[in-house]
Design a protein around this motif. Sequence first.
Motif, PDB file in Angstrom:
ATOM      1  N   LEU A  11       0.774  -1.092   0.117  1.00 25.97           N
ATOM      2  CA  LEU A  11      -0.128   0.091  -0.070  1.00 25.97           C
ATOM      3  C   LEU A  11       0.888   1.165   0.099  1.00 25.97           C
ATOM      4  O   LEU A  11       0.508   2.292  -0.957  1.00 25.97           O
ATOM      5  N   ARG A  12       1.984   1.267   0.907  1.00 18.55           N
ATOM      6  CA  ARG A  12       2.953   2.385   0.786  1.00 18.55           C
ATOM      7  C   ARG A  12       3.445   2.811  -0.517  1.00 18.55           C
ATOM      8  O   ARG A  12       3.732   3.871  -1.002  1.00 18.55           O
ATOM      9  N   SER A  13       3.978   1.324  -0.972  1.00 20.62           N
ATOM     10  CA  SER A  13       4.338   1.775  -2.372  1.00 20.62           C
ATOM     11  C   SER A  13       3.511   2.242  -3.343  1.00 20.62           C
ATOM     12  O   SER A  13       3.995   3.152  -4.312  1.00 20.62           O
ATOM     13  N   LEU A  14       2.346   1.869  -3.266  1.00 16.82           N
ATOM     14  CA  LEU A  14       1.343   2.276  -4.398  1.00 16.82           C
ATOM     15  C   LEU A  14       1.006   3.845  -4.277  1.00 16.82           C
ATOM     16  O   LEU A  14       1.056   4.347  -5.306  1.00 16.82           O
ATOM     17  N   LEU A  15       1.016   4.300  -2.820  1.00 15.14           N
ATOM     18  CA  LEU A  15       0.747   5.648  -2.561  1.00 15.14           C
ATOM     19  C   LEU A  15       1.636   6.454  -3.186  1.00 15.14           C
ATOM     20  O   LEU A  15       1.649   7.678  -3.471  1.00 15.14           O
ATOM     21  N   THR A  16       3.168   5.959  -2.934  1.00 16.33           N
ATOM     22  CA  THR A  16       4.093   6.983  -3.219  1.00 16.33           C
ATOM     23  C   THR A  16       4.749   6.981  -4.493  1.00 16.33           C
ATOM     24  O   THR A  16       5.879   7.276  -4.793  1.00 16.33           O
ATOM     25  N   ASP A  17       3.991   6.119  -5.330  1.00 14.81           N
ATOM     26  CA  ASP A  17       4.685   6.115  -6.692  1.00 14.81           C
ATOM     27  C   ASP A  17       4.057   7.047  -7.461  1.00 14.81           C
ATOM     28  O   ASP A  17       2.670   6.790  -8.023  1.00 14.81           O
ATOM     29  N   PRO A  18       4.462   8.262  -7.895  1.00 12.45           N
ATOM     30  CA  PRO A  18       3.887   9.195  -8.807  1.00 12.45           C
ATOM     31  C   PRO A  18       3.444   8.813 -10.287  1.00 12.45           C
ATOM     32  O   PRO A  18       2.726   9.440 -10.945  1.00 12.45           O
ATOM     33  N   ALA A  19       4.007   7.580 -10.606  1.00 15.13           N
ATOM     34  CA  ALA A  19       3.581   7.377 -12.006  1.00 15.13           C
ATOM     35  C   ALA A  19       2.340   6.490 -11.830  1.00 15.13           C
ATOM     36  O   ALA A  19       1.546   6.382 -12.703  1.00 15.13           O
ATOM     37  N   VAL A  20       1.845   6.285 -10.741  1.00 17.22           N
ATOM     38  CA  VAL A  20       0.529   5.585 -10.445  1.00 17.22           C
ATOM     39  C   VAL A  20      -0.394   6.257  -9.733  1.00 17.22           C
ATOM     40  O   VAL A  20      -1.798   6.709 -10.089  1.00 17.22           O
ATOM     41  N   THR A  21      -0.100   6.977  -8.536  1.00 15.21           N
ATOM     42  CA  THR A  21      -1.059   7.776  -7.649  1.00 15.21           C
ATOM     43  C   THR A  21      -0.663   8.851  -7.640  1.00 15.21           C
ATOM     44  O   THR A  21       0.385   9.511  -7.400  1.00 15.21           O
ATOM     45  N   THR A  22      -1.413  10.013  -7.949  1.00 20.13           N
ATOM     46  CA  THR A  22      -1.517  11.276  -7.519  1.00 20.13           C
ATOM     47  C   THR A  22      -2.762  11.889  -6.949  1.00 20.13           C
ATOM     48  O   THR A  22      -3.861  11.215  -6.878  1.00 20.13           O
ATOM     49  N   VAL A  23      -2.731  13.007  -6.086  1.00 18.42           N
ATOM     50  CA  VAL A  23      -3.832  13.808  -5.585  1.00 18.42           C
ATOM     51  C   VAL A  23      -4.169  15.081  -6.158  1.00 18.42           C
ATOM     52  O   VAL A  23      -3.386  15.775  -6.701  1.00 18.42           O
ATOM     53  N   ARG A  24      -5.553  15.458  -6.468  1.00 14.37           N
ATOM     54  CA  ARG A  24      -6.045  16.584  -6.658  1.00 14.37           C
ATOM     55  C   ARG A  24      -6.629  17.215  -5.565  1.00 14.37           C
ATOM     56  O   ARG A  24      -7.440  16.687  -4.894  1.00 14.37           O
ATOM     57  N   LEU A  25      -6.061  18.428  -5.081  1.00 13.22           N
ATOM     58  CA  LEU A  25      -6.537  19.127  -4.046  1.00 13.22           C
ATOM     59  C   LEU A  25      -7.917  20.072  -4.419  1.00 13.22           C
ATOM     60  O   LEU A  25      -7.492  21.059  -5.125  1.00 13.22           O
ATOM     61  N   VAL A  26      -8.964  19.893  -4.009  1.00 17.61           N
ATOM     62  CA  VAL A  26      -9.949  20.997  -4.334  1.00 17.61           C
ATOM     63  C   VAL A  26     -10.137  21.628  -3.401  1.00 17.61           C
ATOM     64  O   VAL A  26     -10.207  21.637  -2.049  1.00 17.61           O
ATOM     65  N   LEU A  27     -10.362  23.271  -3.686  1.00 23.95           N
ATOM     66  CA  LEU A  27     -10.463  24.113  -2.580  1.00 23.95           C
ATOM     67  C   LEU A  27     -11.375  25.398  -3.272  1.00 23.95           C
ATOM     68  O   LEU A  27     -11.721  25.132  -4.511  1.00 23.95           O
ATOM     69  N   THR A  28     -11.938  26.040  -2.589  1.00 28.40           N
ATOM     70  CA  THR A  28     -12.700  27.427  -2.922  1.00 28.40           C
ATOM     71  C   THR A  28     -11.949  28.502  -2.448  1.00 28.40           C
ATOM     72  O   THR A  28     -11.108  28.499  -1.664  1.00 28.40           O
ATOM     73  N   PRO A  29     -11.872  29.430  -3.453  1.00 29.70           N
ATOM     74  CA  PRO A  29     -11.096  30.780  -3.276  1.00 29.70           C
ATOM     75  C   PRO A  29     -11.483  31.744  -2.182  1.00 29.70           C
ATOM     76  O   PRO A  29     -11.865  32.758  -2.082  1.00 29.70           O
ATOM     77  N   GLU A  30     -11.182  30.962  -0.882  1.00 32.47           N
ATOM     78  CA  GLU A  30     -11.427  31.772   0.391  1.00 32.47           C
ATOM     79  C   GLU A  30     -10.167  31.529   1.342  1.00 32.47           C
ATOM     80  O   GLU A  30      -9.566  30.442   1.521  1.00 32.47           O
ATOM     81  N   ARG A  31      -9.811  32.397   1.986  1.00 31.85           N
ATOM     82  CA  ARG A  31      -8.217  32.466   2.781  1.00 31.85           C
ATOM     83  C   ARG A  31      -8.449  31.259   3.821  1.00 31.85           C
ATOM     84  O   ARG A  31      -7.334  30.718   3.770  1.00 31.85           O
ATOM     85  N   LEU A  32      -9.419  30.899   4.544  1.00 30.13           N
ATOM     86  CA  LEU A  32      -9.360  29.955   5.304  1.00 30.13           C
ATOM     87  C   LEU A  32      -9.121  28.547   4.763  1.00 30.13           C
ATOM     88  O   LEU A  32      -8.330  27.497   5.359  1.00 30.13           O
ATOM     89  N   VAL A  33      -9.817  28.498   3.694  1.00 33.14           N
ATOM     90  CA  VAL A  33      -9.702  27.130   2.816  1.00 33.14           C
ATOM     91  C   VAL A  33      -8.553  27.052   2.280  1.00 33.14           C
ATOM     92  O   VAL A  33      -7.810  26.048   2.139  1.00 33.14           O
ATOM     93  N   VAL A  34      -7.865  27.972   1.813  1.00 34.14           N
ATOM     94  CA  VAL A  34      -6.494  28.008   1.004  1.00 34.14           C
ATOM     95  C   VAL A  34      -5.572  27.690   2.013  1.00 34.14           C
ATOM     96  O   VAL A  34      -4.543  27.025   1.827  1.00 34.14           O
ATOM     97  N   ALA A  35      -5.622  28.326   3.357  1.00 39.28           N
ATOM     98  CA  ALA A  35      -4.558  27.985   4.353  1.00 39.28           C
ATOM     99  C   ALA A  35      -4.387  26.620   4.584  1.00 39.28           C
ATOM    100  O   ALA A  35      -3.481  26.113   4.898  1.00 39.28           O
ATOM    101  N   GLU A  36      -5.891  25.994   4.933  1.00 39.94           N
ATOM    102  CA  GLU A  36      -5.776  24.511   5.190  1.00 39.94           C
ATOM    103  C   GLU A  36      -5.105  23.766   3.870  1.00 39.94           C
ATOM    104  O   GLU A  36      -4.524  22.859   4.065  1.00 39.94           O
ATOM    105  N   ALA A  37      -5.553  24.242   2.566  1.00 40.82           N
ATOM    106  CA  ALA A  37      -4.775  23.424   1.451  1.00 40.82           C
ATOM    107  C   ALA A  37      -3.480  23.435   1.364  1.00 40.82           C
ATOM    108  O   ALA A  37      -2.771  22.562   0.937  1.00 40.82           O
ATOM    109  N   ARG A  38      -2.899  24.712   1.817  1.00 38.86           N
ATOM    110  CA  ARG A  38      -1.441  24.807   1.684  1.00 38.86           C
ATOM    111  C   ARG A  38      -0.877  23.982   2.770  1.00 38.86           C
ATOM    112  O   ARG A  38       0.339  23.095   2.568  1.00 38.86           O
TER     113      ARG A  38
END
Length: 386
Positions: A177-204
Motif C-alpha cells: 500500500l505504501r509503495s502504491l501511494l508513493t509511486d507518482p507514476a501511479v497515484t496522484t492527488v487532486r486538491l480541491v479548494l474554494t477561493p477563500e483564505r481559510l480554505v486556502v490556508a488549510e490546502a497549503r
Amino acid sequence: MRILLFTGKGGVGKTTLAAATGAALAGRGRKTLVVSTDPAHSLADAFGTPLGTDPAEVEGTAGLWAAQVDSRTLADRTWHELRGELRKVLTGAGLDILDAEELTVLPGVDELLALSEVQRLASHGPWDTVVVDCGPTAETLRLLSLPEAVSGYLTRMYGTRRVAASIRRLGTHLDALRSLLTDPAVTTVRLVLTPERLVVAEARRTLTSLALRGIAVDGLIANRLMPAPGLWRGSAAKWLRTRRDQQDAVLAELAAAGFRPALVEHRASEPVGTTALAELARELYGSRDPLAGNGKPVTPLLTVTAGTAGTAATSPGGGFRLRVALPLERDSVLDLARVDDDLAITVDGFRRLVALPETLRPCRITGAESDADGLTITLAEERGPE
C-alpha cells in the motif's frame, strides 16, 4: 493503471469534481471506476443513481463504474480474524488477557481497510483508471499515513520474531500500500479548494503534509468561482462583484506563491447526473487530458539529497549539508530531531521519519534554515574525546 485521489476541506465540492473527472475519462474511452471512501456517501447523489459496495456500471455512460466503500462492514468482516490472532501472539509473549485486548485495538483500522479495498478494486477490475472520492482533508491525511504508521506499529511490537501468517500478510500488504501511494507514476492527488483564505490556508498545509508523506499532488482545483457580473447594476451585481474581487485577490496570492489552480465557476444548480457532470468536466479540463492534472506537480515528493550525486556535500564551515525539498509557509512550525538513523521532521504537527544517507548517520544536527521550497540542514561529524 492510474489512481487519482480527490480531497479537500468539507463542502468544497470534491465529490462532484471526482465524479465529473470519472465521466470525462470514460467519455474519452478509458474504462474508469469512481469509488468513494467518504463516510458521507454523497457520490450516489452526484451521479443521481443508487450505489452499493460492489462496482456497478453507471447507466447512460459506457465504460464508467462507481461504488461506495463501507469501511464499517469491512472491519466487521475482516478485522475480527486478524485481531484474534494478534491476541494469541500477545498472550503467548507473556501479556495478560486485558493488555493483549487493548493492544489489538488499532486506531484508524476502518480507514486502513477502506484504503485496502480501493487497492483491491484497482487490481481486480477491467478499468484503466480509478478515481477516489476521499473524505475531507483531515480524514484523508490520516488515511494516507496509516500504511506507514501501522507498519511501524507492527515492527515495534514484533520485530523479527515469528508471528502468525495473517500478521505477516498484513505487514506485506502495508508495504505494498505504501509503495502504491508513493509511486507518482501511479497515484496522484487532486486538491480541491474554494477561493477563500481559510480554505486556502488549510490546502497549503495539506500540500506540506502530503509532501512529508511522499505523495505527489498533480493539481489544484479552485471550485465555485463567482461569475464576473460584467456591466450589471443593482445590489445583486454589487454583491457578486465584491465576492469575485475577494476571490480574485486570494487567487492572486496563490499565483504569487507559485500555485495556479484550474478554475471552475459556481453554478446556479447542482450538476447531478452524467450529462451535467460531463459539462462540468469540459469547463474544468477543456481539451486537456484529465489525467494530466493542471500542469506540473504543484509540490514535489519529499526528497532528501546531499550534493548533486547523492553523496553528502561538505558545507563551507565543515561538516555536511542536507537538502529536504517540501513546500513551507512563513509561519510553519518546524521541529527536527535525530531518532537513531532517521531524521524526524515535524511541520505544523505532521511528523515523518526520513532515513539518513549512510554518510550522515554518524553526524549530529548543527543547524537548519528554511525557505519556501524546503529545508537546508547542516550536520557535523561526532568527535570522540581527545
